[in-house]
Design a protein around this motif. Structure first.
Motif, PDB file in Angstrom:
ATOM      1  N   PRO A 153      45.340  37.706  31.206  1.00 13.44           N
ATOM      2  CA  PRO A 153      44.327  36.628  31.349  1.00 13.44           C
ATOM      3  C   PRO A 153      43.002  37.025  31.611  1.00 13.44           C
ATOM      4  CG  PRO A 153      46.481  35.839  31.905  1.00 13.44           C
ATOM      5  CD  PRO A 153      46.357  37.283  32.103  1.00 13.44           C
ATOM      6  N   LEU A 154      42.950  37.849  32.588  1.00 13.95           N
ATOM      7  CA  LEU A 154      41.737  38.343  33.317  1.00 13.95           C
ATOM      8  C   LEU A 154      40.822  39.176  32.317  1.00 13.95           C
ATOM      9  CD1 LEU A 154      42.681  38.923  36.927  1.00 13.95           C
ATOM     10  CD2 LEU A 154      41.702  37.085  35.901  1.00 13.95           C
ATOM     11  N   ILE A 155      41.463  39.825  31.430  1.00 17.05           N
ATOM     12  CA  ILE A 155      40.898  40.782  30.465  1.00 17.05           C
ATOM     13  C   ILE A 155      39.679  40.040  29.658  1.00 17.05           C
ATOM     14  CG2 ILE A 155      41.123  42.318  28.540  1.00 17.05           C
ATOM     15  CD1 ILE A 155      43.838  43.244  29.811  1.00 17.05           C
ATOM     16  N   ASN A 156      40.312  38.832  28.948  1.00 15.73           N
ATOM     17  CA  ASN A 156      39.209  37.938  28.155  1.00 15.73           C
ATOM     18  C   ASN A 156      38.272  37.461  28.823  1.00 15.73           C
ATOM     19  OD1 ASN A 156      40.564  38.198  25.688  1.00 15.73           O
ATOM     20  ND2 ASN A 156      42.189  36.892  26.003  1.00 15.73           N
ATOM     21  N   LEU A 157      38.668  37.082  30.241  1.00 15.35           N
ATOM     22  CA  LEU A 157      37.626  36.460  30.970  1.00 15.35           C
ATOM     23  C   LEU A 157      36.534  37.511  31.397  1.00 15.35           C
ATOM     24  CD1 LEU A 157      36.673  34.255  32.827  1.00 15.35           C
ATOM     25  CD2 LEU A 157      38.021  34.838  34.686  1.00 15.35           C
ATOM     26  N   SER A 158      37.010  38.610  31.697  1.00 10.20           N
ATOM     27  CA  SER A 158      35.871  39.877  32.270  1.00 10.20           C
ATOM     28  C   SER A 158      34.893  40.259  30.911  1.00 10.20           C
ATOM     29  CB  SER A 158      36.540  41.057  32.555  1.00 10.20           C
ATOM     30  OG  SER A 158      37.440  40.858  33.696  1.00 10.20           O
ATOM     31  N   PHE A 159      35.531  40.291  29.611  1.00 10.33           N
ATOM     32  CA  PHE A 159      34.610  40.525  28.581  1.00 10.33           C
ATOM     33  C   PHE A 159      33.835  39.438  28.140  1.00 10.33           C
ATOM     34  CE2 PHE A 159      37.773  43.957  27.160  1.00 10.33           C
ATOM     35  CZ  PHE A 159      36.856  44.715  27.290  1.00 10.33           C
ATOM     36  N   PHE A 160      34.273  38.233  28.347  1.00 11.28           N
ATOM     37  CA  PHE A 160      33.362  36.966  28.105  1.00 11.28           C
ATOM     38  C   PHE A 160      32.250  36.813  29.007  1.00 11.28           C
ATOM     39  CE2 PHE A 160      32.251  32.461  28.190  1.00 11.28           C
ATOM     40  CZ  PHE A 160      32.050  32.280  27.024  1.00 11.28           C
TER      41      PHE A 160
END
Length: 247
Positions: free
Chosen positions: A124-131
């Motif tokens: 879940p943190l990967i999408n948040l980091s890229f966004f």
């Protein structure tokens, strides 16, 4: 999580674009050639061209030379001066904010890619980091785009600046052109926009779970309880145990 590395080739290229765009934005902020003024009186302005940036106004002169320059006279434009036009005030404030936001965006992008390539984060943190990286890049691009377009409009409409006498600048130029500072800034802003969009478009791929196929149609082997069980699964009867049971 190293299996995700193959999904981030576009984001790796976007980080490179973002770093280049951020660098060009910093270069544009330091350039004095935002507005090129053409003047006819060459008594002071020897080259007949004066340059107006967001931090200072300069021109080549054989009579006036600023310390540290060979043939150039420069005067700094202060944010608090009454003659400073609003587009230059916006440029001094928003370009600095753009650099700070762009630097934060690049840092978050490096952190996100590091976690993916080394498998050090949760999904879940990967999408948040890229966004977050994309949002910061787009916001930085917006911050720099406002003063760039505003100063571009001032050149197109031939707006003047009432410089004080110590600047030795004419009250109005014969004509003015767009300088390379605005061009460099527009290229950097475009790269930041492209990188921000690529970062925001990243989605985690769907992982396929391995399928276990039961071989139920396999014929039973001698000594087994049923189909699909290996030979000798039941074992042999213990005759000594059975004889003891009948006593």
């Amino acid at each position: 999580m190293t299996y995700l590395a193959y999904t981030t080739h576009a984001q790796l290229a976007a980080l490179w674009l973002s770093c280049v765009g951020w660098t060009l934005t910093a270069v544009a902020m330091g350039l004095v050639q935002w507005r090129d003024w053409k003047v006819s009186d060459r008594a002071v302005i020897s080259s007949g061209v004066a340059w107006v940036g967001i931090w200072k106004a300069c021109f080549n002169s054989h009579t006036l030379v600023s310390p540290g320059f060979k043939d150039m006279h420069c005067q700094y434009i202060s944010l608090s001066e009454a003659f400073t036009p609003p587009e230059i005030v916006a440029g001094q404030v928003l370009m600095v904010l753009s650099l700070l936001l762009g630097l934060c965006g690049n840092a978050v992008g490096v952190y996100a890619l590091r976690n993916i390539y080394f498998g050090m984060d949760k999904n879940p943190l990967i999408n948040l980091s890229f966004f977050t990286t994309g949002a910061l890049c787009l916001l930085a691009a917006l911050m720099s785009l406002i003063p760039l377009l505003w100063n571009l409009n001032s050149v197109v409409t031939n707006q003047t600046i009432s410089f004080p006498p110590d600047f030795r600048m004419p009250q109005a130029p014969e004509s003015q052109n767009v300088g390379c500072g605005i061009g460099v800034g527009m290229v950097g802003t475009t790269l930041m926009v492209v990188s921000g969009i690529i970062f925001c478009m990243y989605k985690l791929p769907v992982r396929l779970q391995p399928r276990v196929q039961l071989q139920q149609d396999r014929p039973a082997q001698p000594g087994t309880d049923g189909p699909g069980v290996g030979t000798g699964a039941r074992g042999k009867d213990n005759t000594a145990f059975e004889s003891h049971e009948h006593l």
